[in-house]
Motif scaffolding. Structure first.
Motif, mmCIF file in Angstrom:
data_model
loop_
_atom_site.group_PDB
_atom_site.id
_atom_site.type_symbol
_atom_site.label_atom_id
_atom_site.label_comp_id
_atom_site.label_asym_id
_atom_site.label_seq_id
_atom_site.Cartn_x
_atom_site.Cartn_y
_atom_site.Cartn_z
ATOM 1 N N VAL B 400 44.670 37.224 32.263
ATOM 2 C CA VAL B 400 44.194 35.917 32.745
ATOM 3 C C VAL B 400 42.793 36.181 33.114
ATOM 4 N N HIS B 401 42.279 37.544 33.502
ATOM 5 C CA HIS B 401 41.129 37.795 34.157
ATOM 6 C C HIS B 401 40.088 38.781 33.344
ATOM 7 N N ARG B 402 40.662 39.237 32.364
ATOM 8 C CA ARG B 402 39.454 40.063 31.766
ATOM 9 C C ARG B 402 39.532 39.959 30.094
ATOM 10 N N SER B 403 38.540 40.151 29.683
ATOM 11 C CA SER B 403 38.151 40.556 28.356
ATOM 12 C C SER B 403 38.007 41.895 27.762
ATOM 13 N N GLU B 404 38.246 42.244 26.880
ATOM 14 C CA GLU B 404 38.075 43.564 26.408
ATOM 15 C C GLU B 404 37.566 43.923 24.929
ATOM 16 N N HIS B 405 36.706 45.044 24.706
ATOM 17 C CA HIS B 405 36.167 45.497 23.733
ATOM 18 C C HIS B 405 36.788 46.990 23.328
ATOM 19 N N GLN B 454 36.603 47.139 29.592
ATOM 20 C CA GLN B 454 37.193 45.899 30.139
ATOM 21 C C GLN B 454 36.025 45.041 30.940
ATOM 22 N N THR B 455 36.076 43.883 30.940
ATOM 23 C CA THR B 455 35.286 43.293 31.915
ATOM 24 C C THR B 455 35.948 41.937 32.651
ATOM 25 N N GLY B 456 35.648 41.847 33.970
ATOM 26 C CA GLY B 456 36.110 40.662 34.322
ATOM 27 C C GLY B 456 36.174 40.882 35.944
ATOM 28 N N VAL B 457 36.477 39.824 36.563
ATOM 29 C CA VAL B 457 36.456 39.922 37.979
ATOM 30 C C VAL B 457 37.482 40.681 38.683
ATOM 31 N N TYR B 458 38.809 40.738 37.970
ATOM 32 C CA TYR B 458 40.091 41.489 38.609
ATOM 33 C C TYR B 458 40.574 42.544 37.006
ATOM 34 N N LEU B 459 40.760 43.613 37.498
ATOM 35 C CA LEU B 459 40.847 44.731 36.454
ATOM 36 C C LEU B 459 42.475 45.206 36.685
#
Lengths: 477, 477
Positions: B400-405, B454-459
């Motif tokens: 819900v909170h992160r996208s991933e490379h 990963q980038t996002g506000v909650y990991l």
């Protein structure tokens, strides 16, 4: 009355505080006591109304660190002078005196190491004021610390007579054995030699003329031939490299007859080992049973210990220890009894002999544009975290053996790959194929953080062809 | 004659060998002495012509580690039995006996801890052979170690009479004080209790009937209600959770009158602390001055020390230490005098109280499909190294909170992102947007290594919605 020009000696690379101090980033630049580095605290101490902008004597490896640390505390420098090779304090101090004399031969110069702790700035300023009176009358003034224990790790100064203010120096005394140290402490009239000197520029030049005249011509040539390299003053290598390696004490001071001493009875330490760091921290904020810990270390049933971790990812635990130091970084840990603090340098030499990278370098590698660190290194890939300062740029470069994936995780990067320039922002990635000519810049106002994933059969830092570099770096810089 | 069924107890999570042993990956699975783990060495010792396939008693957290470590050394198991909750050795041993009795009530069962060191396999096999004779006659055979020092850290067995082979057990003796230990060593006829037992399955069931009958019904129900979960045998939680937590010694053996003892005079250690590890390593390959080091540690002028680093990225240096242990991993270091080895568990409790992750978990997190570790963690990004075994797959999931490379650096990944399936190979990357349903698999024959940014506000690990999981993992597994 003209202001005093501080000359900060910041070229040393001591190993006695390994693993927190290493050749690549030595103790004067580390925040060992409190939030500022020792260098920053030294520069701040010698700033304010009575002082001109400082001259910093350092070497090529540390020039960007010096500039950045002064910038952080808002102190503008007169010059960051790069010594082409370390030649001890004598030529460095002469070079500084010659530079100051160009403007005003009678201007006062205060030479100080940048890795000492002197918390009481007001008391130190009062001592400097006393010293200045004598220095204006042609004396070379040294500052002596009133001893508080029979220390065998320092040289001593014997004072002539008694009284306030600057007194004549009778003689220098080498590091003593314990009985002699105890006798001097009992007798009085002896001070620790702190290596801090105050003099008019011309006075020091005259002292070299009288006692070490061979230095004058080549050091003058090195100063005259200095080139301004992006704000750094690079002394000319040719005349410098033939100089004798000698301390100012041996070369000049022990032979001069115009020395005075001002006693400083405030707190002082040269932080010459982890035992001294423990003593400073314990003095500053006494810990129960002398068990000095930090946010990442835990002492259980310990007496008189220093448990220290420089990394949030490294937890130090000591159980039942006495008179012991445990110092950890993210890649090394040192454990020794307090009274073996002076043997740490031998350990570093042993590690160097084994070819351990920890002997000299830190995982975090400081560069003019920011810093990087390796997060993972394997046979055919490497992952790095790269932080680029606002407005900074890496060199335009290419690699023969590796390709790179870049993912921006904070801020915005301006990326050049061959003929294409792209803005890459948080959560975006870009690919740099093997052989492509590329550059990374931070055009923004906040630091840019990027994760680099390299793949290839050879991943060494020396697989780099530089086409342009705004920092005018030379090979091996 | 039927073969002996080994029952390996591998559910413990001792903390006395912290930081190398932690709840998430305890000492029996670590290669503390030599290249194999203690568990692997134990399984190997109880394999071969005289033995049936082993039964391993463990818990849900360790089931994949057990399976993988047996697989690595080519030993096929009879069952990996998952205890729903730890209830000490009594019910675990009864459950194993009931399982073996289903096939043959007279079959012999050898129960052994999986975290002990017994280097002399031939001598141990000879002792087992002696024990088997008595076990076939309805005796419960314990193995006692011939003491070599007045150890206060072990319980003792007092033997009845003298002679070869299995002798009657007179009594169990709790961990003694030093004078009693010395007296027993001098007197003879006392052995260390190694916690290894040999019996016919029905003999043990009968002993429970006589001395601890309340266990029989619920343990039988837990065995009867066990479900086969991807090859693991999960005992039924309902009947299990009400069981008394008791050791086999207290529950049954101290009350039974059919106990025999076989003396084993070969080398044995329970590795109950770092002092024991030091002793083992020093016995195996004596180091000058007792300074036991490894590839990543250096001892300078040290006597009787254990300097240990489990990580090539962590250099340990000891100077002038005596009788001291220094144990480092990539995220923690323990320093203590050898004679405080038993206090390490208190240190772990203290760290746990402080909420330190190092108290229980390692940076490397083992999962059924492989493992991962965090390389960098910041406010809004995280970098992981993920290694997926050949043929393995992560669950189909979304965040819900992160996208991933994802960047593949070794091997080939089969990647599902929403409706698209892609093969991603070395030096290729793929992007998983926030909210996308995705899965990572390794369809190849070699391990696949991938860097995830990963980038996002909650990991947090708990930002995961699982749609399918080939490992049938439950919440918190």
């Amino acid at each position: 009355m003209s202001k005093i020009t501080p000359v900060l000696l910041a070229g040393g690379s001591g190993t006695r505080l390994w693993p927190a101090s290493r050749k690549a980033f030595p103790k004067q630049f580390a925040p060992l006591i409190g939030p500022e580095s020792l260098f920053q605290a030294s520069a701040r101490r010698l700033s304010g109304p009575g002082y001109a902008a400082p001259v910093v004597m350092t070497n090529a490896d540390f020039r960007f660190i010096v500039a950045e640390q002064l910038d952080q505390i808002g102190i503008k420098h007169d010059a960051i002078v790069i010594e082409p090779e370390g030649r001890n304090t004598a030529p460095a101090i002469l070079a500084a005196a010659l530079r100051v004399a160009e403007t005003d031969p009678q201007a006062l110069v205060l030479v100080a190491p940048s890795d000492h702790v002197i918390p009481d700035s007001a008391a130190f300023a009062a001592a400097v004021e006393e010293g200045a009176k004598a220095a204006r009358q042609g004396r070379i003034v040294t500052f002596g610390i009133t001893p508080t224990r029979p220390e065998t790790g320092y040289g001593y100064l014997q004072v002539e007579g008694q009284g306030e203010g600057a007194l004549p120096l009778r003689r220098f005394i080498e590091k003593p054995q314990a009985p002699q140290a105890e006798a001097m402490l009992a007798e009085g009239g002896y001070l620790w030699n702190a290596g801090i000197f105050l003099f008019a520029a011309q006075t020091m030049i005259d002292a070299f003329s009288a006692h070490a005249p061979d230095y004058l011509e080549p050091v003058q040539a090195a100063v005259d031939g200095a080139i301004n390299d992006l704000g750094f003053l690079r002394l000319a290598r040719g005349p410098w490299k033939g100089l004798r390696d000698e301390s100012i004490d041996y070369a000049v001071l022990e032979k001069a007859d115009n020395l005075s001493v001002v006693a400083y009875s405030g707190h002082w330490s040269d932080l010459g080992g982890w035992d001294a760091v423990w003593r400073e921290l314990q003095d500053k904020s006494p810990a129960p049973r002398g068990a000095v810990t930090d946010a990442h270390s835990t002492a259980i049933d310990c007496d008189n210990v220093l448990l220290r971790s420089d990394s949030a990812d490294m937890q130090v635990v000591g159980i039942g220890l006495k008179d012991t130091m445990v110092v950890a970084t993210s890649d090394a840990v040192l454990v020794a009894p307090m009274d073996r603090a002076q043997d740490v340098k031998h350990a570093v030499a042993a590690l160097k002999g084994q070819g351990r990278k920890q002997a000299v370098a830190f995982p975090r590698d400081h560069r003019p544009w920011g810093w990087f660190e390796t997060l993972a290194l394997a046979d055919r890939f490497q992952v790095k975290r790269i932080v680029v300062k606002p407005g900074a740029a890496l060199s335009l470069q290419s690699h023969v053996h590796r390709s790179e994936h870049w993912i921006v995780v904070s801020g915005t990067a301006k990326v050049t790959v061959d003929d294409t320039v792209t803005l890459v922002t948080e959560n975006q990635s870009i690919y740099v194929p093997l052989g492509a000519v590329h550059r990374m810049e931070n055009p923004g106002k906040v630091p840019m953080v990027l994760i680099e994933v390299q793949t290839g059969v050879y991943l060494g830092e020396d697989d780099i062809i530089r086409y342009e570099d705004v920092y005018a770096r030379q090979t091996g810089d």
